[in-house]
Design a protein around this motif. Structure first.
Motif, short mmCIF file in Angstrom:
data_model
loop_
_atom_site.label_atom_id
_atom_site.label_comp_id
_atom_site.label_asym_id
_atom_site.label_seq_id
_atom_site.Cartn_x
_atom_site.Cartn_y
_atom_site.Cartn_z
N UNK A 165 0.81 -1.10 -0.05
CA UNK A 165 -0.09 -0.06 -0.01
C UNK A 165 1.00 1.20 0.06
N UNK A 166 0.49 2.06 -0.78
CA UNK A 166 1.38 3.40 -1.01
C UNK A 166 0.90 4.32 0.23
N UNK A 167 1.56 5.34 0.46
CA UNK A 167 1.30 6.22 1.36
C UNK A 167 -0.08 7.09 1.14
N UNK A 168 -0.29 7.42 -0.23
CA UNK A 168 -1.55 8.23 -0.68
C UNK A 168 -2.73 7.05 -0.05
N UNK A 169 -2.76 5.96 -0.45
CA UNK A 169 -3.69 4.84 -0.11
C UNK A 169 -4.00 4.66 1.34
N UNK A 170 -3.12 5.00 2.12
CA UNK A 170 -3.13 4.73 3.69
C UNK A 170 -3.90 6.16 3.98
N UNK A 171 -3.36 7.23 3.58
CA UNK A 171 -4.01 8.40 3.80
C UNK A 171 -5.53 8.52 3.51
N UNK A 172 -5.79 8.13 2.25
CA UNK A 172 -7.34 7.83 1.89
C UNK A 172 -8.00 7.01 2.68
N UNK A 173 -7.32 5.91 2.93
CA UNK A 173 -8.26 4.93 3.84
C UNK A 173 -8.64 5.52 5.15
N UNK A 174 -7.68 6.16 5.66
CA UNK A 174 -7.89 6.73 7.05
C UNK A 174 -8.70 7.98 7.06
N UNK A 175 -8.54 8.89 5.92
CA UNK A 175 -9.57 10.01 6.03
C UNK A 175 -10.78 9.48 5.60
N UNK A 176 -10.98 8.44 4.96
CA UNK A 176 -12.39 8.30 4.74
C UNK A 176 -12.97 7.66 5.77
N UNK A 177 -12.32 6.95 6.50
CA UNK A 177 -12.73 6.45 7.83
C UNK A 177 -12.88 7.59 8.71
N UNK A 178 -12.17 8.55 8.91
CA UNK A 178 -12.71 9.64 9.72
C UNK A 178 -13.88 10.46 9.39
N UNK A 179 -14.04 10.46 7.90
CA UNK A 179 -15.20 11.24 7.35
C UNK A 179 -16.42 10.33 7.74
N UNK A 180 -16.44 9.04 7.72
CA UNK A 180 -17.37 8.08 7.94
C UNK A 180 -17.97 8.39 9.44
N UNK A 181 -17.12 8.15 10.37
CA UNK A 181 -17.38 8.52 11.55
C UNK A 181 -17.90 9.89 11.98
N UNK A 182 -17.36 10.95 11.37
CA UNK A 182 -18.10 12.33 11.17
C UNK A 182 -19.52 12.08 10.92
N UNK A 183 -19.80 11.68 9.74
CA UNK A 183 -21.18 11.48 9.21
C UNK A 183 -22.05 10.62 10.11
N UNK A 184 -21.35 9.67 10.94
CA UNK A 184 -22.25 8.82 11.59
C UNK A 184 -22.68 9.48 12.77
N UNK A 185 -21.88 10.40 13.40
CA UNK A 185 -22.13 11.33 14.52
C UNK A 185 -23.10 12.27 13.98
N UNK A 186 -23.01 12.87 12.91
CA UNK A 186 -24.07 13.89 12.53
C UNK A 186 -25.40 13.11 12.48
N UNK A 187 -25.54 11.94 12.02
CA UNK A 187 -26.73 11.34 11.93
C UNK A 187 -27.17 10.73 13.39
N UNK A 188 -26.38 10.91 14.38
CA UNK A 188 -26.63 10.64 15.74
C UNK A 188 -26.85 8.92 15.95
N UNK A 189 -25.73 8.34 15.31
CA UNK A 189 -25.46 7.01 15.75
C UNK A 189 -24.64 6.97 16.77
#
Lengths: 250, 152
Positions: free
Chosen positions: B1-25
């Motif tokens: 895995x390249x560095x960009x891919x790792x950054x993408x996976x992590x930032x996608x993960x953070x984004x998902x958590x953010x949305x989950x919190x906005x939806x009050x999950x």
């Protein structure tokens, strides 16, 4: 019976508001009504209106309608309402119990407002990184996200039209992004705008639109799809307005 | 895995958590939704090594993630929609949507049309994946219900 249908409608209405798909709401209402002793239940629900007719064994029919105007996505509430409707079907709850549990569900825990702002900012920053932005762009996105959410929060108090909220948010995002470029902090607006637009995308609406369309609730599905398309157009319009009238592009 | 891919996976993960919190999950369901978000882009990175067509990758991931959402929703006894949406957030073609917009405003029709069609392709692939899993879940539900009824 009238009162009991009222409870079923209340539960259904709140489910619809919190972001359930139409199929689930229809099923919940009809199950609750059968559990409460109806002989036949006819439910028709679209995203903005509910009609329920219940036939009882003693030959009476009751009809109630509700107009649903708001959406306020809240899956914690939806979870509790879902549990409540299961409980009503499994064991007989008394009126008081239903009323109390419904009130509890409506008053379930919510995250505080400032935490919500932080979430918006973090989402914007995360997606700026995700689409290939660097640290500076992510940081700017973070602040832009917070400012956008804050200004939309005040805008919401003046105008209640949801489409306008998206439009206004897009205007603020684009304006701030182009301003940071003018100041020379970043070279390109793209990543900041993409990251922030991600916070505006009506994800639940789209997912529900797809699920409704293909489970037979075509009208509700179409309504939701059109809402999502209009939201996307509003975002694009906000961007166009600033980019062209502001003289940043062309 | 390249560095960009790792950054993408992590930032996608953070984004998902953010949305989950906005939806009050909350609680267990928040963790489930977040894992879905992590999984979706991890799958993308892994599958894209072997498959080159992005819409097909999107379709496969949408199938897998919605199946995951349906299963977890049954396990946790909660509605599915929240899980599907938060988990698939990293796949939403926000980037190509934006560039479609930019090409439209620049009046560059030759760049606009392919980009617009491509965005539509990605979105349709996602939708199709969700539909497949949802439909299968309905069928399974019916089968299980029938079995339970027969036992009684």
């Amino acid at each position: 019976m009238k009162k009991l249908i009222g409870y079923a409608m209340d539960i259904g209405e709140q489910m619809l508001i919190s972001g359930a798909e139409v199929h689930r709401v229809e099923e919940s209402i009809s199950r609750i009504c059968y559990a409460l002793g109806a002989a036949r239940v006819d439910v028709f629900i679209i995203t903005s209106s509910m009609v329920v007719t219940v036939h009882t064994n003693d030959g009476n029919t009751y009809t109630q309608t509700r107009r649903v105007t708001s959406t306020n996505i809240d899956f914690e509430k939806l979870h509790h309402l879902n549990q409540l409707s299961r409980e009503i079907c499994e064991k007989k709850l008394t009126e008081q119990e239903i009323e109390k549990k419904l009130r509890d569900a409506n008053n379930c825990k919510k995250f505080s407002l400032w935490f919500e702002f932080i979430c918006y900012a973090v989402i914007a920053a995360a997606f700026t990184m995700f689409f290939g932005g660097d640290i500076t762009e992510a940081l700017i996105s973070l602040f832009v996200g917070a400012i956008v959410r804050l200004s939309v929060y005040f805008f919401e108090k003046i105008i209640s039209n949801k489409i306008f909220h998206k439009f206004f948010a897009a205007v603020v995002i684009t304006l701030l992004a182009f301003m940071t470029v003018e100041f020379g902090w970043i070279a390109n607006v793209d990543m900041v705008i993409i990251g922030n637009i991600m916070t505006l995308i009506p994800g639940i609406g789209l997912t529900n639109a797809i699920r409704d369309l293909f489970t037979g609730d075509s009208i509700a599905g179409l309504l939701r799809s059109i809402e999502a398309v209009i939201a996307a157009l509003a975002i694009a319009a906000g961007y166009f307005l600033v980019a062209v009238l502001g003289g940043f592009v062309l | 895995m390249t560095q960009t891919e790792i950054i993408q996976i992590l930032s996608g993960f953070v984004g998902s958590i953010g949305f989950a919190i906005l939806f009050n999950i909350r609680g267990k369901r928040l963790i489930t939704a977040a894992i879905g978000g992590l999984l979706s882009w991890l799958l993308f990175v892994l599958i894209s090594k072997g498959v080159s067509s992005e819409p097909i990758i999107y379709f496969i991931i949408a199938c897998v993630i919605s199946a995951y959402a349906e299963i977890m929703a049954r396990v946790l006894k909660t509605p599915t929609t929240g899980f599907i949406t938060t988990s698939l957030i990293p796949l939403i073609p926000g980037g190509s949507l934006y560039y479609t917009m930019v090409h439209a405003i620049e009046g560059d029709l030759n760049a606009f049309l392919p980009k617009a069609i491509y965005t539509m392709e990605l979105a349709s692939a996602l939708a199709l994946g969700i539909i497949v899993s949802t439909t299968f879940a309905r069928v399974f539900n019916k089968l299980i219900m029938n079995k339970v009824k027969n036992k009684i």
